[in-house]
Design a protein around this motif. Structure first.
Motif, mmCIF file in Angstrom:
data_model
loop_
_atom_site.group_PDB
_atom_site.id
_atom_site.type_symbol
_atom_site.label_atom_id
_atom_site.label_comp_id
_atom_site.label_asym_id
_atom_site.label_seq_id
_atom_site.Cartn_x
_atom_site.Cartn_y
_atom_site.Cartn_z
ATOM 1 N N UNK A 105 -4.164 2.250 1.238
ATOM 2 C CA UNK A 105 -3.872 2.696 -0.127
ATOM 3 C C UNK A 105 -4.515 4.057 -0.377
ATOM 4 N N UNK A 106 -5.741 4.225 0.099
ATOM 5 C CA UNK A 106 -6.435 5.510 -0.082
ATOM 6 C C UNK A 106 -5.784 6.614 0.741
ATOM 7 N N UNK A 107 -5.073 6.243 1.807
ATOM 8 C CA UNK A 107 -4.465 7.246 2.694
ATOM 9 C C UNK A 107 -3.178 7.827 2.124
ATOM 10 N N UNK A 108 -2.635 7.227 1.066
ATOM 11 C CA UNK A 108 -1.387 7.718 0.478
ATOM 12 C C UNK A 108 -1.572 7.999 -1.014
ATOM 13 N N UNK A 109 -2.323 9.045 -1.355
ATOM 14 C CA UNK A 109 -2.525 9.349 -2.775
ATOM 15 C C UNK A 109 -1.203 9.713 -3.448
ATOM 16 N N UNK A 110 -0.969 9.116 -4.608
ATOM 17 C CA UNK A 110 0.246 9.432 -5.362
ATOM 18 C C UNK A 110 1.463 8.650 -4.940
ATOM 19 N N UNK A 111 1.338 7.760 -3.945
ATOM 20 C CA UNK A 111 2.478 6.966 -3.497
ATOM 21 C C UNK A 111 2.678 5.759 -4.398
ATOM 22 N N UNK A 112 3.798 5.081 -4.210
ATOM 23 C CA UNK A 112 4.022 3.788 -4.843
ATOM 24 C C UNK A 112 3.826 2.711 -3.784
ATOM 25 N N UNK A 113 3.337 1.559 -4.229
ATOM 26 C CA UNK A 113 3.032 0.483 -3.296
ATOM 27 C C UNK A 113 3.648 -0.827 -3.774
ATOM 28 N N UNK A 114 3.975 -1.681 -2.810
ATOM 29 C CA UNK A 114 4.427 -3.046 -3.109
ATOM 30 C C UNK A 114 3.737 -3.982 -2.134
ATOM 31 N N UNK A 115 3.434 -5.188 -2.610
ATOM 32 C CA UNK A 115 2.765 -6.186 -1.769
ATOM 33 C C UNK A 115 3.614 -7.448 -1.701
ATOM 34 N N UNK A 116 4.019 -7.811 -0.476
ATOM 35 C CA UNK A 116 4.769 -9.035 -0.227
ATOM 36 C C UNK A 116 3.904 -9.943 0.639
ATOM 37 N N UNK A 117 4.045 -11.251 0.461
ATOM 38 C CA UNK A 117 3.333 -12.182 1.327
ATOM 39 C C UNK A 117 4.264 -13.325 1.687
ATOM 40 N N UNK A 118 3.921 -14.022 2.764
ATOM 41 C CA UNK A 118 4.769 -15.139 3.187
ATOM 42 C C UNK A 118 3.941 -16.213 3.872
ATOM 43 N N UNK A 119 4.316 -17.458 3.618
ATOM 44 C CA UNK A 119 3.834 -18.615 4.376
ATOM 45 C C UNK A 119 5.029 -19.543 4.520
ATOM 46 N N UNK A 120 5.094 -20.636 3.741
ATOM 47 C CA UNK A 120 6.293 -21.473 3.800
ATOM 48 C C UNK A 120 7.458 -20.827 3.058
ATOM 49 N N UNK A 121 7.142 -19.832 2.223
ATOM 50 C CA UNK A 121 8.162 -19.044 1.533
ATOM 51 C C UNK A 121 7.636 -17.617 1.411
ATOM 52 N N UNK A 122 8.511 -16.707 1.044
ATOM 53 C CA UNK A 122 8.123 -15.297 0.897
ATOM 54 C C UNK A 122 8.261 -14.885 -0.560
ATOM 55 N N UNK A 123 7.287 -14.140 -1.068
ATOM 56 C CA UNK A 123 7.323 -13.697 -2.457
ATOM 57 C C UNK A 123 6.848 -12.256 -2.559
ATOM 58 N N UNK A 124 7.294 -11.578 -3.626
ATOM 59 C CA UNK A 124 6.784 -10.253 -3.960
ATOM 60 C C UNK A 124 5.598 -10.457 -4.897
ATOM 61 N N UNK A 125 4.411 -10.205 -4.422
ATOM 62 C CA UNK A 125 3.224 -10.402 -5.252
ATOM 63 C C UNK A 125 3.013 -9.245 -6.221
#
Length: 335
Positions: A105-125
């Motif tokens: 996150x610190x390496x991309x100043x001014x960028x937009x970020x999204x966090x996805x995770x998955x186990x038994x299902x996948x979600x956009x956190x």
């Protein structure tokens, strides 16, 4: 004041109109004063939810602001094996994931970020946001799935969600670069076939697959969903013999995912030095803005108020349930 909707504005407005219409209808149709008060609070929740979705903000201080026309997508494996204790010695692999996300996150100043995770299902956190703090905070509270609910892990569980998320981002802002980081151990324990990430490749400008774990493997603490005074779960996941089960890294699977996405692979064994995919030179610029060098997001204010109202609603519901139960007991004893 600025607005940065978390979802397309027409969708936000449409959902708001439907929810508010239903709440107002209930409010008008209720004759009981206490019922009207309850629905008035729910109307306030809907308005606060709209404000959170619109993500209001105000301009920050003046100066030169680095702006990066890059969207960075973090895809994190949160199956039980992500807490196997073989990272940087005997630490959980998830510690390494969290550390690397913060560094990236610190390496991309001014960028937009999204966090996805998955186990038994996948979600956009966390949907795409320029709020780097939100991503860092979300990564810190990432937790693996509850052990008893685990039905085996599939390393490709997030392939469809990632492809659709990338496609929406490309349609919304086609001129931006999209970088993907996949964090996992490559261990496939699900009986389902491994699927490909090739549908995502057309939207990816660069990235990495980060692999965590060792060939010797590590034991995994059971995840119960609640914690003792030491803030750790008791016991380890066991195999059929009753001995602690060990999770080992599968770099062949991880390299296959990297090939499918068209990105590089890196084995991560200790904090620091996480490689980063470079954005194109045209994606990075410096904008001089004497009236405001950035945006201070204020969505957390209505979000905090919304949490309080939801808590109050939960108390009221629990009280009513107790009243209903007491009335049922009285009727039963009277019979």
């Amino acid at each position: 004041m600025t607005l940065s909707p978390a979802f397309p504005l027409p969708l936000v407005v449409a959902v708001f109109v439907v929810l508010l219409g239903f709440v107002v209808w209930q409010l008008v149709s209720r004759g009981n004063r206490s019922r009207r008060l309850s629905w008035s609070l729910r109307a306030a929740m809907v308005v606060l939810l709209l404000l959170v979705a619109l993500r209001p903000g105000v301009s920050g201080g003046g100066g030169v602001e680095a702006t990066t026309d890059v969207d960075v997508f973090f895809v994190v494996d949160t199956t039980t094996s992500i807490v196997a204790e073989d990272y940087d010695g005997s630490d959980p692999r998830l510690d390494g994931v969290r550390s690397d996300i913060v560094d990236l996150v610190e390496a991309y100043p001014g960028a937009k970020f999204a966090l996805l995770s998955f186990d038994s299902s996948a979600i956009v956190r966390v949907p795409l946001t320029s709020d780097a703090t939100a991503i860092a905070n979300a990564s810190e509270v990432l937790a693996p799935e509850i052990t008893i609910y685990s039905t085996g892990s599939s390393i490709s569980q997030a392939n469809d969600l990632l492809a659709s998320t990338l496609e929406r981002a490309e349609q919304a802002e086609p001129d931006r670069s999209r970088i993907v980081y996949y964090f996992g151990d490559g261990e496939q324990t699900s009986s389902a076939p491994v699927e490909s990430f090739e549908d995502s490749a057309q939207f990816v400008s660069g990235g990495y697959v980060f692999g965590y774990g060792t060939d010797a493997g590590g034991a995994m603490r059971e995840q119960t969903g609640y914690y003792d005074d030491d803030k750790s779960d008791d016991g380890y996941v066991t195999d059929d013999s009753g001995s602690p089960a060990r999770s080992v890294i599968d770099e062949q699977n991880l390299r296959a995912i990297a090939d499918q996405l068209g990105v590089e692979y890196a084995h991560r064994t200790a904090p620091g030095g996480a490689p980063r995919a470079d954005a194109s030179a045209s994606s990075i610029r410096s904008d001089s803005d004497p009236s405001g060098g950035g945006v201070i997001e204020l969505y957390w204010i209505p979000a905090a108020a919304l949490v309080l109202l939801v808590a109050a609603e939960a108390v009221v519901v629990l009280r009513r349930l107790r009243e209903i139960r007491a009335a049922a007991d009285r009727q039963g004893s009277g019979a």
